[in-house]
Write a protein that holds these residues in place. Structure first.
Motif, PDB file in Angstrom:
ATOM      1  N   ILE A  92       1.006  -1.545  -0.344  1.00  0.00           N
ATOM      2  CA  ILE A  92      -0.249   0.190   0.168  1.00  0.00           C
ATOM      3  C   ILE A  92       0.665   1.585  -0.662  1.00  0.00           C
ATOM      4  N   ASP A  93       0.690   1.993  -0.978  1.00  0.00           N
ATOM      5  CA  ASP A  93       1.445   4.007  -0.951  1.00  0.00           C
ATOM      6  C   ASP A  93       1.480   4.083   0.269  1.00  0.00           C
ATOM      7  N   LEU A  94       0.895   4.358   1.146  1.00  0.00           N
ATOM      8  CA  LEU A  94       0.455   4.987   2.600  1.00  0.00           C
ATOM      9  C   LEU A  94      -0.595   3.874   3.475  1.00  0.00           C
ATOM     10  N   ILE A  95       0.520   4.273   4.357  1.00  0.00           N
ATOM     11  CA  ILE A  95       0.704   3.357   5.811  1.00  0.00           C
ATOM     12  C   ILE A  95       0.521   4.703   6.931  1.00  0.00           C
ATOM     13  N   CYS A  96      -1.131   4.818   7.376  1.00  0.00           N
ATOM     14  CA  CYS A  96      -0.952   5.655   9.026  1.00  0.00           C
ATOM     15  C   CYS A  96      -1.162   4.897   9.699  1.00  0.00           C
ATOM     16  N   VAL A  97      -0.341   4.614  11.093  1.00  0.00           N
ATOM     17  CA  VAL A  97      -0.804   4.252  12.099  1.00  0.00           C
ATOM     18  C   VAL A  97      -0.963   4.995  13.349  1.00  0.00           C
ATOM     19  N   ASP A  98      -1.956   5.038  14.231  1.00  0.00           N
ATOM     20  CA  ASP A  98      -2.324   6.111  15.060  1.00  0.00           C
ATOM     21  C   ASP A  98      -2.108   5.170  15.911  1.00  0.00           C
ATOM     22  N   ASP A  99      -2.259   6.159  17.552  1.00  0.00           N
ATOM     23  CA  ASP A  99      -1.800   5.860  18.613  1.00  0.00           C
ATOM     24  C   ASP A  99      -0.984   4.701  18.643  1.00  0.00           C
ATOM     25  N   ILE A 100       0.172   4.533  18.421  1.00  0.00           N
ATOM     26  CA  ILE A 100       1.398   4.218  18.434  1.00  0.00           C
ATOM     27  C   ILE A 100       1.709   3.705  20.094  1.00  0.00           C
ATOM     28  N   GLN A 101       1.664   4.776  20.936  1.00  0.00           N
ATOM     29  CA  GLN A 101       2.061   4.878  22.849  1.00  0.00           C
ATOM     30  C   GLN A 101       1.208   3.601  22.834  1.00  0.00           C
ATOM     31  N   LEU A 102       0.278   2.976  22.351  1.00  0.00           N
ATOM     32  CA  LEU A 102      -0.617   1.862  23.040  1.00  0.00           C
ATOM     33  C   LEU A 102       0.617   0.925  22.774  1.00  0.00           C
ATOM     34  N   ILE A 103       1.628   0.301  22.050  1.00  0.00           N
ATOM     35  CA  ILE A 103       2.410  -0.391  22.585  1.00  0.00           C
ATOM     36  C   ILE A 103       3.112  -0.560  23.283  1.00  0.00           C
ATOM     37  N   ARG A 104       2.949   0.770  23.820  1.00  0.00           N
ATOM     38  CA  ARG A 104       4.091   0.081  25.260  1.00  0.00           C
ATOM     39  C   ARG A 104       3.921  -1.314  25.663  1.00  0.00           C
ATOM     40  N   GLY A 105       5.088  -1.982  26.025  1.00  0.00           N
ATOM     41  CA  GLY A 105       5.157  -3.015  27.014  1.00  0.00           C
ATOM     42  C   GLY A 105       4.515  -4.363  25.695  1.00  0.00           C
ATOM     43  N   ASN A 106       4.006  -3.924  25.106  1.00  0.00           N
ATOM     44  CA  ASN A 106       3.717  -5.326  23.994  1.00  0.00           C
ATOM     45  C   ASN A 106       4.899  -5.983  22.484  1.00  0.00           C
TER      46      ASN A 106
END
Length: 251
Positions: free
Chosen positions: A114-128
């Motif tokens: 996909i040309d553009l991937i947007c990932v929101d709220d990356i802080q939620l993977i802290r500890g994962n």
């Protein structure tokens, strides 16, 4: 399982969240940089000679990390970037971590096409660590394919407290820009625009009352507006200050 989970990634974007509809002047510079990034512009690093300025190095930047506190408009700008990519004939996909973190990480397989991937709220993977490794791997595949990835979080890269050093390093590779908090006037303009979209006629003093007595967070203000809209329809009343006092008495 992977195919079923990937079907769930088909998020319907709000078509009213565009670069043009982002309110205020506080973050105009960031908007321009982000718009240019999506346009896949090649920025020239120049050196000046005595008589002219000549291009010295041209490079394509594949990644963008956008950070700022809640209510600054990060999700709006991710949606705007995706909508803008669509208008350019590019493919795009928004991944809200709040919705996909419970899915298997295999949903990310193949997304580098996909040309553009947007990932929101990356802080939620802290500890994962499983998801941190998966985002790191996606980041690398996107770069290898010459595509783009736009990631948003609440904190700077240094303050994200991610446990995977390589992922923190990747987030610093490309553009790193901070969204500043909107002014009170800009927050009021955001609420007024959302009210107009809902067909609501709310006076400025009513919006100011919400801002002064309930929350200065833009996201929370929109949530209050949504609640008031539903209650006003149910009770067949206009949204006024007395109505707000009654409706949100326990908030």
């Amino acid at each position: 399982m992977k195919q079923d989970a990937q079907l769930a990634l088909a998020v319907h974007l709000p078509d009213d969240e565009t670069f043009e509809s982002y309110t205020g002047n506080t973050n105009l510079t960031v908007l321009k940089i982000l718009r240019d990034f999506v346009s896949q512009l090649r920025f020239s690093h120049t050196h000046k000679t005595q008589n002219s300025t000549q291009p010295d190095l041209i490079e394509t930047v594949n990644s963008f990390y956008l950070f700022g506190l809640s209510g600054a408009g990060k999700s709006h700008l991710l949606h705007a970037a995706s909508n803008y990519a669509d208008s350019l004939g590019k493919t795009s996909l928004c991944l809200p971590m709040s919705e996909i973190i419970e899915m298997p990480v295999e949903v990310l397989e193949g997304l580098e096409q996909i040309d553009l991937i947007c990932v929101d709220d990356i802080q939620l993977i802290r500890g994962n660590m499983v998801w941190q490794q998966a985002i790191f791997d996606l980041f690398n595949r996107v770069k290898e394919q010459g595509k783009q990835i736009l990631i948003a979080g609440t904190n700077s890269v240094q303050d994200l407290s991610l446990e995977l050093p390589d992922l923190k390093s990747r987030l610093s590779w490309g553009y790193v820009e901070q969204l500043k908090q909107l002014t009170d006037d800009e927050k009021m303009a955001v609420v007024a625009r959302r009210a107009r979209q809902r067909g609501l006629n709310i006076q400025p003093d009513v919006i100011k009352y919400l801002l002064n007595h309930f929350s200065r967070d833009t996201t929370a203000l929109i949530q209050y507006l949504d609640t008031l809209d539903k209650l006003s329809i149910r009770e067949q009343r206009k949204i006024t200050i007395p109505f707000i006092k009654e409706a949100l008495a326990n908030s």
